[in-house]
Design a protein around this motif. Structure first.
Motif, PDB file in Angstrom:
ATOM      1  N   TYR A  72       0.818  -1.221   0.000  1.00 21.44           N
ATOM      2  CA  TYR A  72       0.000   0.000   0.000  1.00 21.44           C
ATOM      3  C   TYR A  72       0.849   1.267   0.000  1.00 21.44           C
ATOM      4  O   TYR A  72       0.320   2.358  -0.192  1.00 21.44           O
ATOM      5  N   ALA A 113       8.552   8.116  10.019  1.00 17.42           N
ATOM      6  CA  ALA A 113       9.774   7.916   9.238  1.00 17.42           C
ATOM      7  C   ALA A 113       9.672   6.646   8.406  1.00 17.42           C
ATOM      8  O   ALA A 113       9.205   5.616   8.893  1.00 17.42           O
ATOM      9  N   TRP A 115      11.287   4.056   7.662  1.00 16.59           N
ATOM     10  CA  TRP A 115      12.343   3.117   8.040  1.00 16.59           C
ATOM     11  C   TRP A 115      11.746   1.751   8.282  1.00 16.59           C
ATOM     12  O   TRP A 115      10.611   1.640   8.751  1.00 16.59           O
ATOM     13  N   THR A 144       6.360   7.116  14.702  1.00 16.28           N
ATOM     14  CA  THR A 144       6.230   5.851  13.991  1.00 16.28           C
ATOM     15  C   THR A 144       7.479   5.693  13.141  1.00 16.28           C
ATOM     16  O   THR A 144       7.688   6.407  12.161  1.00 16.28           O
ATOM     17  N   GLY A 146       9.054   2.434  12.537  1.00 16.48           N
ATOM     18  CA  GLY A 146       9.333   1.036  12.205  1.00 16.48           C
ATOM     19  C   GLY A 146       9.651   0.245  13.467  1.00 16.48           C
ATOM     20  O   GLY A 146       9.272   0.646  14.560  1.00 16.48           O
ATOM     21  N   ASN A 167       1.284  -0.268  13.337  1.00 20.29           N
ATOM     22  CA  ASN A 167       0.008  -0.887  12.972  1.00 20.29           C
ATOM     23  C   ASN A 167       0.136  -2.369  12.664  1.00 20.29           C
ATOM     24  O   ASN A 167       1.151  -2.814  12.115  1.00 20.29           O
ATOM     25  N   ASP A 169      -2.114  -3.549  10.687  1.00 15.25           N
ATOM     26  CA  ASP A 169      -2.578  -3.391   9.298  1.00 15.25           C
ATOM     27  C   ASP A 169      -3.758  -4.256   8.872  1.00 15.25           C
ATOM     28  O   ASP A 169      -4.724  -3.767   8.322  1.00 15.25           O
ATOM     29  N   ARG A 187       5.859  -7.379  14.208  1.00 12.01           N
ATOM     30  CA  ARG A 187       5.056  -6.237  14.669  1.00 12.01           C
ATOM     31  C   ARG A 187       4.731  -6.419  16.157  1.00 12.01           C
ATOM     32  O   ARG A 187       4.881  -5.492  16.953  1.00 12.01           O
ATOM     33  N   ILE A 206      -5.448  -0.916   8.121  1.00 17.91           N
ATOM     34  CA  ILE A 206      -5.911  -0.309   6.866  1.00 17.91           C
ATOM     35  C   ILE A 206      -7.038  -1.163   6.301  1.00 17.91           C
ATOM     36  O   ILE A 206      -6.923  -2.396   6.260  1.00 17.91           O
ATOM     37  N   ASN A 236      -7.389   3.304   9.034  1.00 21.89           N
ATOM     38  CA  ASN A 236      -7.090   3.969   7.759  1.00 21.89           C
ATOM     39  C   ASN A 236      -7.902   3.328   6.643  1.00 21.89           C
ATOM     40  O   ASN A 236      -8.090   2.115   6.617  1.00 21.89           O
ATOM     41  N   MET A 237      -8.377   4.153   5.706  1.00 18.59           N
ATOM     42  CA  MET A 237      -8.911   3.625   4.444  1.00 18.59           C
ATOM     43  C   MET A 237      -7.729   3.716   3.489  1.00 18.59           C
ATOM     44  O   MET A 237      -7.037   4.754   3.473  1.00 18.59           O
ATOM     45  N   LEU A 238      -7.497   2.680   2.713  1.00 26.68           N
ATOM     46  CA  LEU A 238      -6.364   2.710   1.795  1.00 26.68           C
ATOM     47  C   LEU A 238      -6.410   3.956   0.915  1.00 26.68           C
ATOM     48  O   LEU A 238      -7.429   4.241   0.289  1.00 26.68           O
ATOM     49  N   VAL A 239      -5.283   4.689   0.885  1.00 30.55           N
ATOM     50  CA  VAL A 239      -5.137   5.757  -0.102  1.00 30.55           C
ATOM     51  C   VAL A 239      -4.449   5.067  -1.287  1.00 30.55           C
ATOM     52  O   VAL A 239      -3.317   4.582  -1.160  1.00 30.55           O
ATOM     53  N   ALA A 277      -6.074   7.809   7.668  1.00 27.48           N
ATOM     54  CA  ALA A 277      -5.916   8.111   6.236  1.00 27.48           C
ATOM     55  C   ALA A 277      -7.193   7.818   5.459  1.00 27.48           C
ATOM     56  O   ALA A 277      -8.018   7.012   5.878  1.00 27.48           O
ATOM     57  N   LEU A 305       1.292  11.894   5.441  1.00 29.52           N
ATOM     58  CA  LEU A 305       2.756  11.834   5.357  1.00 29.52           C
ATOM     59  C   LEU A 305       3.191  12.281   3.964  1.00 29.52           C
ATOM     60  O   LEU A 305       3.965  13.218   3.807  1.00 29.52           O
TER      61      LEU A 305
END
Ligand code: SAM
Ligand code: DTB
Ligand code: SF4
Length: 332
Positions: A72, A113, A115, A144, A146, A167, A169, A187, A206, A236-239, A277, A305
């Motif tokens: 994503y 970041a 990373w 955030t 990583g 996240n 995700d 994670r 997401i 988040n909704m996927l952008v 998002a 971001l």
């Protein structure tokens, strides 16, 4: 379908559960929408000030060129999404941006970041300097960066970090279809290191990545099984960004987002649920339904971001129309 009383008993108000079964989450998620939203709003009012929304601002402190292959993400070095690479920003500049955010009534400042994991050495020292500077302004500070080691989490805590965003995700089952350069367990390990250091968790996911309803349910169950619950849950909704593998994923019905937010609110009653998002692609009606379903935090400012977000005027106007107000001080 849900059966029984819609209004939770007093016992269910005070007890936060961490043993949610997949079947229970499924039956909440699939409740008829009016009943689901009513139940979520009822729970919401027992734990949070009504008609208030926390406004947060994001800043990308290191952009692009990330070695991870998250399908994503426009910042992955695996894809060409037209995002330029930019090294770590200067701490003084970051603090200036945060000062402007305070001036606009924002109460939480995010530094993100690109990373795979937070670096050691000089760059990490610079991040610590940013955290010290931003927290001195009285803002909640969330990073955030990583994956983190326990030592790095402790150093961030000492510097004044309030929260760490990391996240999950999606569901464990769908994760491998979206990212191959790390596993779910990686994670969870970072989440543990963050908890151990006494930093609050900001952890969500997401929607709209081509997952099945079961995967949205699976993600929500994973989040609700964390003990304690993440204090803040970004949904988040996927952008959909051209150049990324998910660019052509069919858009998800916004009512699925409403269901996910309501379910998150019911499963994790005391947490802030952030409509993160994807707001720019949603209608104001859909955003309003998300607030009704228990979302009580948003990102404000023209940019997330790397992707666009609704303008400040537009957001102020919407909150005004709805009779909602930004949260003035940070309660969490
Ligand atoms: N690199 C770190 C990491 O992945 O943990 C921090 C930055 S990363 C951009 C932060 C989060 O942004 C991701 O975990 C993902 O949930 C979210 N994100 C990234 N790209 C997105 C997109 N196109 N649409 C929605 N959310 C996105
Ligand atoms: C989160 O869950 N959403 C924010 C924050 N955590 C860091 C990031 C969304 C990024 C959207 C894509 C972009 O703007 O690059
Ligand atoms: Fe890197 Fe984070 Fe983007 Fe994944 S989501 S590619 S880890 S910046």
């Amino acid at each position: 379908m849900m059966t029984g009383s819609l209004v939770p008993t007093n016992a269910s108000v005070s007890v936060l559960r961490h043993d949610w079964q997949r079947s229970e989450v499924e039956s909440i998620y699939r409740t008829p929408l009016p009943s689901l939203v009513f139940r979520a709003q009822t729970v919401h009012r027992q734990h949070h000030p009504q008609d208030r929304v926390q406004t947060c601002q994001l800043l990308s402190i290191k952009t692009g060129g990330c070695p991870e292959d998250c399908g994503y993400c426009p910042q992955s070095a695996h894809y060409d999404a037209g995002v330029g690479r930019e090294g770590l920003l200067d701490p003084q500049h970051v603090v200036e941006v945060a000062k402007e955010a305070v001036g606009r009534g924002v109460t939480r400042f995010y530094m993100g970041a690109a990373w795979r994991q937070a670096p050691e050495g000089r760059e990490f020292q610079k991040v610590l300097e940013m955290v010290r500077g931003v927290s001195a302004l009285g803002l909640e500070v969330c990073c955030t960066l990583g994956m983190l080691s326990e030592r790095q989490a402790e150093q961030l805590k000492e510097a004044g970090l309030s929260a760490y965003n990391h996240n999950l995700d999606t569901s464990p089952e769908f994760y491998g279809s979206i990212i191959t350069t790390r596993v779910y367990g990686d994670r969870l390990r970072t989440l543990e290191a963050v908890r151990k250091a006494g930093i609050t968790l900001c952890c969500g996911g997401i929607l709209g990545m081509g997952e099945r309803e079961e995967d949205r349910i699976g993600l929500l169950q994973q989040l609700a099984m964390l003990n304690p619950h993440p204090e803040s849950v970004p949904i988040n909704m996927l952008v959909r960004v051209a150049g990324t593998p998910l660019a052509n994923t069919p858009p998800l019905d916004p009512l699925e987002l409403v269901r996910a937010i309501a379910t998150a609110r019911i499963l994790m009653p005391a947490s802030r649920v952030r409509l993160a998002a994807g707001r720019k692609q949603l209608s104001q009606d859909a955003v309003t339904l998300c607030f009704l379903a228990g979302a009580n935090s948003i990102f404000v400012g023209e940019k997330l971001l790397t992707t666009p977000n609704p303008g400040r005027d537009e957001d102020e106007e919407l909150l005004d129309t709805l009779g909602m107000r930004p949260l003035e001080s940070h309660a969490i």
